[in-house]
Design an enzyme around this catalytic site. Structure first.
Site, PDB file in Angstrom:
ATOM      1  N   ASP A 104      -5.549  -3.159  -2.200  1.00 50.79           N
ATOM      2  CA  ASP A 104      -6.986  -3.111  -2.530  1.00 50.79           C
ATOM      3  C   ASP A 104      -7.215  -3.576  -3.961  1.00 50.79           C
ATOM      4  O   ASP A 104      -8.132  -4.366  -4.247  1.00 50.79           O
ATOM      5  CB  ASP A 104      -7.571  -1.704  -2.287  1.00 50.79           C
ATOM      6  CG  ASP A 104      -6.753  -0.582  -2.908  1.00 50.79           C
ATOM      7  OD1 ASP A 104      -5.603  -0.830  -3.349  1.00 50.79           O
ATOM      8  OD2 ASP A 104      -7.259   0.551  -2.961  1.00 50.79           O
ATOM      9  N   ASP A 132      -2.283 -12.285   5.162  1.00 50.91           N
ATOM     10  CA  ASP A 132      -3.338 -12.975   5.904  1.00 50.91           C
ATOM     11  C   ASP A 132      -4.654 -12.861   5.137  1.00 50.91           C
ATOM     12  O   ASP A 132      -5.349 -13.851   4.897  1.00 50.91           O
ATOM     13  CB  ASP A 132      -3.470 -12.341   7.297  1.00 50.91           C
ATOM     14  CG  ASP A 132      -4.592 -12.958   8.117  1.00 50.91           C
ATOM     15  OD1 ASP A 132      -4.699 -14.194   8.093  1.00 50.91           O
ATOM     16  OD2 ASP A 132      -5.348 -12.205   8.753  1.00 50.91           O
ATOM     17  N   LYS A 153       0.882  -1.171   0.000  1.00 57.09           N
ATOM     18  CA  LYS A 153       0.000   0.000   0.000  1.00 57.09           C
ATOM     19  C   LYS A 153       0.915   1.215   0.000  1.00 57.09           C
ATOM     20  O   LYS A 153       0.873   2.069   0.909  1.00 57.09           O
ATOM     21  CB  LYS A 153      -0.931  -0.056   1.231  1.00 57.09           C
ATOM     22  CG  LYS A 153      -2.036   0.985   1.244  1.00 57.09           C
ATOM     23  CD  LYS A 153      -3.163   0.706   0.261  1.00 57.09           C
ATOM     24  CE  LYS A 153      -4.189   1.809   0.291  1.00 57.09           C
ATOM     25  NZ  LYS A 153      -5.224   1.689  -0.781  1.00 57.09           N
TER      26      LYS A 153
END
Ligand code: IPM
Ligand code: MG
Length: 352
Positions: free
Chosen positions: A219, A243, A187
């Site tokens: 995302d 995860d 990110k």
């Protein structure tokens, strides 16, 4: 070869599935002339019940002293109310960091025999899926400074250069052995730790000239996984993004009961476990699918013991049993033969 294996069955269906994986290991031992010995340790909820804490020093020491660790699953609603320091999940984190298992491999494979279970449309899946998520496992927000102060709470995502380098190198090395394509997920449009991550992926890239690398924001990566999962081969990412994305990747294969994982140290010592949870609602009922744990044992043989032939033999045995139409309840479809946990273990051991 002689190998001493620490068994950490844990909670819920953990003991059910670990027993079947041991059955298969013993059968590998007989067929290929290896001796596997076992020692069982408590961790998770069962350890809380027995000694009041999720991870005993004795368990960590026993695992460290073994040649490899096989874990079932930990946790369950019985312990959900406990303070975070005492929850069963703490045992997992303690084992991972206590043994320095920074490299988590989570293959997401769509098994041909189970393609009907995939929730995506046929034209999206095409020839199938074979993605390897390489997740950093001992750093980031899971282990950063955290706290709670009246109406404020915080968790910190922090990474050092060396922590990023070693996992990114693993990603490149694994990509070299596969289709030479690696997607690094971060990110970097927001997070400093991601900017450092991206810098390091770029800096190391010339050392792996045969690997094509690209970067995606997390995302977008989450969206691309359902929009066009076949663009992915190796995904390398930090702890929490890994995860989340590994759960998503496993679900699009439709076979969460089939997927194994490995958590490795740089010397190839490792802990192996199915990616699914402890499913307390079906514990002890001879219903759970032991295949993810059996395939975790195949990963153990491959990565920790360099027994590639033996690992392949397990994977082929699983494939044969599926070809013959045997299914546990989670992967059962009409006209297949429904079997329980133990029978599935027996079938794979026999197919070996
Ligand atoms: C996993 C699990 C664990 C994690 C939990 C149980 C602590 O979700 O292995 O993916 O978040 O790492
Ligand atoms: Mg998870």
């Amino acid at each position: 070869m002689k190998k001493h294996i620490a068994l950490v069955p844990g909670d819920g269906i953990g003991p059910d599935i670990v027993a079947e994986a041991v059955k298969v290991l013993d059968s590998v031992g007989r067929k290929f002339g290896h001796t596997f010995t076992y020692e069982t340790f408590l961790a998770g909820g069962c350890s809380i019940d027995a000694i009041g804490k999720p991870l005993a020093e004795e368990t960590l020491a026993g695992c460290k002293a073994s040649d490899s660790v096989l874990l079932g699953a930990v946790g369950g609603p019985k312990w959900d109310h406990m303070a975070s320091e005492l929850r069963p999940e703490k045992a997992l984190l303690g084992l991972r960091s206590g043994m320095g298992l920074f490299c988590n491999l989570r293959p997401a494979i769509l098994y041909g025999q189970l393609s009907g279970a995939c929730p995506l449309k046929n034209e999206i899946i095409g020839e199938g899926l074979d993605i390897m998520v390489v997740r950093e496992l001992t750093g980031g927000i899971y282990f950063g400074e955290r706290g709670r102060d009246k109406d404020k709470a915080y968790d910190t995502m922090s990474y050092t250069v060396s922590e990023i380098e070693r996992i990114v190198r693993k990603g490149y090395e694994i990509a070299q052995k596969r289709n030479k394509k690696m997607t690094s997920v971060d990110k970097a449009n927001i997070l400093n730790s991601s900017q450092l991550w991206r810098e390091i992926v770029e800096r190391l890239s010339p050392e792996y000239p045969d690997v094509v690398v690209n970067h995606l924001y997390v995302d977008n990566a989450a969206m691309q996984l359902v929009r066009n999962p076949r663009q992915f081969d190796v995904i390398v990412t930090e702890n929490m993004f890994g995860d989340i994305l590994s759960d998503e990747a496993s679900q699009i294969t439709g076979s969460i009961g089939m997927l194994p994982s490995a958590s490795l140290r740089s010397d190839n010592f490792g802990m192996y476990e199915p990616i699914h949870g402890s499913a307390p609602d079906i514990a002890g009922q001879d219903i759970a699918n032991p295949i993810a744990t059996i395939l975790s044992v195949a990963m153990m043989l491959r990565y920790s013991f360099a027994m590639e032939v033996e690992a392949k033999a397990i994977e082929e045995a699983v494939s044969k049993v599926l070809d013959a139409g045997y299914r546990t309840a989670d992967i059962f479809t009409e006209s297949m033969k429904k079997v329980g946990t133990k029978e599935m273990g027996d079938l794979v051991a026999q197919a070996l």
